[in-house]
Design a protein around this motif. Structure first.
Motif, short mmCIF file in Angstrom:
data_model
loop_
_atom_site.label_atom_id
_atom_site.label_comp_id
_atom_site.label_asym_id
_atom_site.label_seq_id
_atom_site.Cartn_x
_atom_site.Cartn_y
_atom_site.Cartn_z
N SER A 256 0.80 -1.23 0.00
CA SER A 256 0.00 0.00 0.00
C SER A 256 0.84 1.29 0.00
O SER A 256 1.83 1.39 -0.72
CB SER A 256 -0.94 -0.06 1.21
OG SER A 256 -1.88 0.98 1.21
N MET A 257 0.44 2.24 0.79
CA MET A 257 1.03 3.58 0.77
C MET A 257 2.50 3.60 1.17
O MET A 257 3.28 4.35 0.59
CB MET A 257 0.26 4.50 1.73
CG MET A 257 -1.23 4.47 1.56
SD MET A 257 -1.74 5.47 0.17
CE MET A 257 -1.84 7.03 0.99
N LEU A 258 2.86 2.80 2.19
CA LEU A 258 4.26 2.82 2.63
C LEU A 258 5.16 2.21 1.56
O LEU A 258 6.25 2.70 1.29
CB LEU A 258 4.44 2.09 3.96
CG LEU A 258 3.77 2.73 5.18
CD1 LEU A 258 4.08 1.94 6.45
CD2 LEU A 258 4.21 4.17 5.35
N GLY A 259 4.67 1.12 0.93
CA GLY A 259 5.43 0.50 -0.16
C GLY A 259 5.64 1.49 -1.30
O GLY A 259 6.74 1.63 -1.82
N ARG A 260 4.57 2.20 -1.64
CA ARG A 260 4.65 3.19 -2.73
C ARG A 260 5.58 4.34 -2.35
O ARG A 260 6.37 4.80 -3.17
CB ARG A 260 3.24 3.70 -3.07
CG ARG A 260 3.13 4.33 -4.44
CD ARG A 260 1.80 4.05 -5.13
NE ARG A 260 0.68 4.27 -4.23
CZ ARG A 260 -0.21 3.33 -3.90
NH1 ARG A 260 -0.11 2.11 -4.41
NH2 ARG A 260 -1.20 3.61 -3.08
N ALA A 261 5.51 4.78 -1.12
CA ALA A 261 6.39 5.87 -0.67
C ALA A 261 7.86 5.45 -0.79
O ALA A 261 8.71 6.25 -1.18
CB ALA A 261 6.06 6.26 0.77
N ARG A 262 8.15 4.21 -0.45
CA ARG A 262 9.53 3.73 -0.56
C ARG A 262 9.94 3.63 -2.03
O ARG A 262 11.04 4.04 -2.40
CB ARG A 262 9.69 2.40 0.16
CG ARG A 262 9.60 2.55 1.68
CD ARG A 262 9.53 1.21 2.38
NE ARG A 262 10.73 0.41 2.13
CZ ARG A 262 10.74 -0.91 1.97
NH1 ARG A 262 9.60 -1.58 2.01
NH2 ARG A 262 11.86 -1.53 1.76
N GLU A 263 9.03 3.10 -2.87
CA GLU A 263 9.33 3.00 -4.31
C GLU A 263 9.59 4.37 -4.92
O GLU A 263 10.44 4.52 -5.79
CB GLU A 263 8.16 2.34 -5.05
CG GLU A 263 8.10 0.84 -4.89
CD GLU A 263 6.77 0.25 -5.38
OE1 GLU A 263 6.51 -0.93 -5.07
OE2 GLU A 263 5.98 0.99 -6.05
N LYS A 264 8.85 5.37 -4.45
CA LYS A 264 9.01 6.73 -4.96
C LYS A 264 10.23 7.44 -4.40
O LYS A 264 10.51 8.58 -4.75
CB LYS A 264 7.75 7.57 -4.63
CG LYS A 264 6.55 7.25 -5.50
CD LYS A 264 5.52 8.38 -5.52
CE LYS A 264 4.56 8.31 -4.36
NZ LYS A 264 3.50 9.37 -4.41
N GLY A 265 10.94 6.78 -3.48
CA GLY A 265 12.14 7.39 -2.89
C GLY A 265 11.84 8.44 -1.85
O GLY A 265 12.71 9.24 -1.50
N LEU A 266 10.61 8.45 -1.31
CA LEU A 266 10.24 9.43 -0.29
C LEU A 266 10.58 8.96 1.11
O LEU A 266 10.68 9.75 2.04
CB LEU A 266 8.73 9.71 -0.37
CG LEU A 266 8.21 10.27 -1.69
CD1 LEU A 266 6.69 10.28 -1.70
CD2 LEU A 266 8.76 11.68 -1.90
N LEU A 267 10.70 7.64 1.24
CA LEU A 267 10.88 7.03 2.55
C LEU A 267 11.96 5.95 2.41
O LEU A 267 11.89 5.12 1.50
CB LEU A 267 9.54 6.41 2.96
CG LEU A 267 9.41 5.73 4.32
CD1 LEU A 267 9.70 6.71 5.44
CD2 LEU A 267 8.00 5.15 4.47
N ASP A 268 12.96 6.02 3.29
CA ASP A 268 14.05 5.03 3.26
C ASP A 268 14.07 4.34 4.62
O ASP A 268 14.36 4.98 5.63
CB ASP A 268 15.37 5.76 2.97
CG ASP A 268 16.57 4.83 2.97
OD1 ASP A 268 16.39 3.60 3.14
OD2 ASP A 268 17.70 5.33 2.81
N ILE A 269 13.70 3.07 4.65
CA ILE A 269 13.63 2.34 5.93
C ILE A 269 14.73 1.30 5.98
O ILE A 269 14.87 0.49 5.06
CB ILE A 269 12.26 1.66 6.10
CG1 ILE A 269 11.13 2.70 6.07
CG2 ILE A 269 12.22 0.89 7.43
CD1 ILE A 269 9.74 2.10 6.12
#
Ligand code: 4G0
Length: 259
Positions: free
Chosen positions: A26-39
């Motif tokens: 969902s949203m967290l996966g997409r945020a990581r794919e978009k490079g907005l979130l690095d976990i």
């Protein structure tokens, strides 16, 4: 993708495998794919110096459960800190400051976060005193570990990182941002099992729709969470609506009741 630097989160845990589905969907996966979130995830066990890679031991003074040892926890935190020197170091635990929308908004403005997940009966206090900036709790209950609390915190904070929500959504329009509960939502079909969608939502009259939604928010809050009304920013119109709603709720006469 995106030209802004990602928001970085480094999680220290004994159970890194618990995070994969939550952070991929969902949203967290997409945020990581978009490079907005690095976990990033670190297994605290990798810092254990014992032969069986234990990171916990019996509590001094006796009592139930196990306590995570200071050395592997502090070494893991210090390595993460070298990588992210500006990061705020947070321990997820039931004694912490309670996570709210406003704390999440504050945390989203940090450069990065390092999250320590305790397991068993928690972590040796000396490692916390030496390395942790703040303890945060997601609510007044005990979990078997801090991992679920860390996932809740990351999800809640991520919504305030620019670009994570779709351009249509604003985290400021949701429940609690304006101090009130949300109005009810409807989608197709217009009639489901004989129950109609409120006519106003099909009217195309945006002023009427906004007024109806505000009234529904006020009514839901008054009925379900009246405590929130004490601190919500309310206009004179809001207060007038609340008085009307109160009058509607008020029974005309005392209802007869048994015993
Ligand atoms: C520290 C967070 C961590 C101490 C973590 C347990 C609830 C929350 C843990 C303990 C957690 C929360 C003293 C049992 C791990 N439970 N409410 N469990 N003790 O945020």
């Amino acid at each position: 993708m995106s030209d802004q630097a990602p928001f970085r989160v480094h999680i220290l845990t004994l159970f890194p495998e618990m995070f994969s589905s939550v952070f991929s969907a969902s949203m967290l996966g997409r945020a990581r794919e978009k490079g907005l979130l690095d976990i990033r995830l670190t297994d605290i066990r990798a810092f254990s110096l014992c032969k069986h890679h234990n990171a916990d031991d019996y509590p001094f003074g006796g009592g139930a459960g196990m306590v995570m040892m200071a050395q592997p926890v502090a070494d893991a935190l210090r390595e993460a800190s070298r990588d992210l020197p500006a990061a705020k170091k947070i321990y997820l635990g039931p004694r912490g400051r309670q996570l709210t929308t406003s704390l999440a908004r504050e945390l989203a403005r940090e450069d990065a976060l390092i999250l320590l997940c305790g397991h068993y009966e928690g972590v040796d206090q000396r490692a916390l005193d030496a390395c942790i900036d703040e303890e945060i709790s997601i609510g007044d209950y005990i979990l078997t570990g801090g991992e679920l609390a860390a996932m809740v915190l990351v999800d809640c904070v991520a919504r305030f990182i620019p670009g994570v929500l779709g351009s249509q959504d604003s985290p400021e329009e949701e429940s609690f941002s304006d101090g009130l509960l949300e109005y009810p939502q409807y989608t197709r079909p217009r009639i489901w099992e004989g129950v109609e969608t409120p006519e106003v939502l099909l009217s195309g009259n945006h002023a009427r729709i906004a007024a109806w939604r505000r009234r529904e928010s006020l009514a839901a809050t008054q009925r379900l969470r009246p405590d929130l009304l004490l601190s919500a920013p309310l206009s004179d119109t809001d207060r007038k609506i609340l008085r009307e709603l109160e009058a509607e709720e008020m029974p005309k006469e005392e209802s007869p009741h048994v015993s």
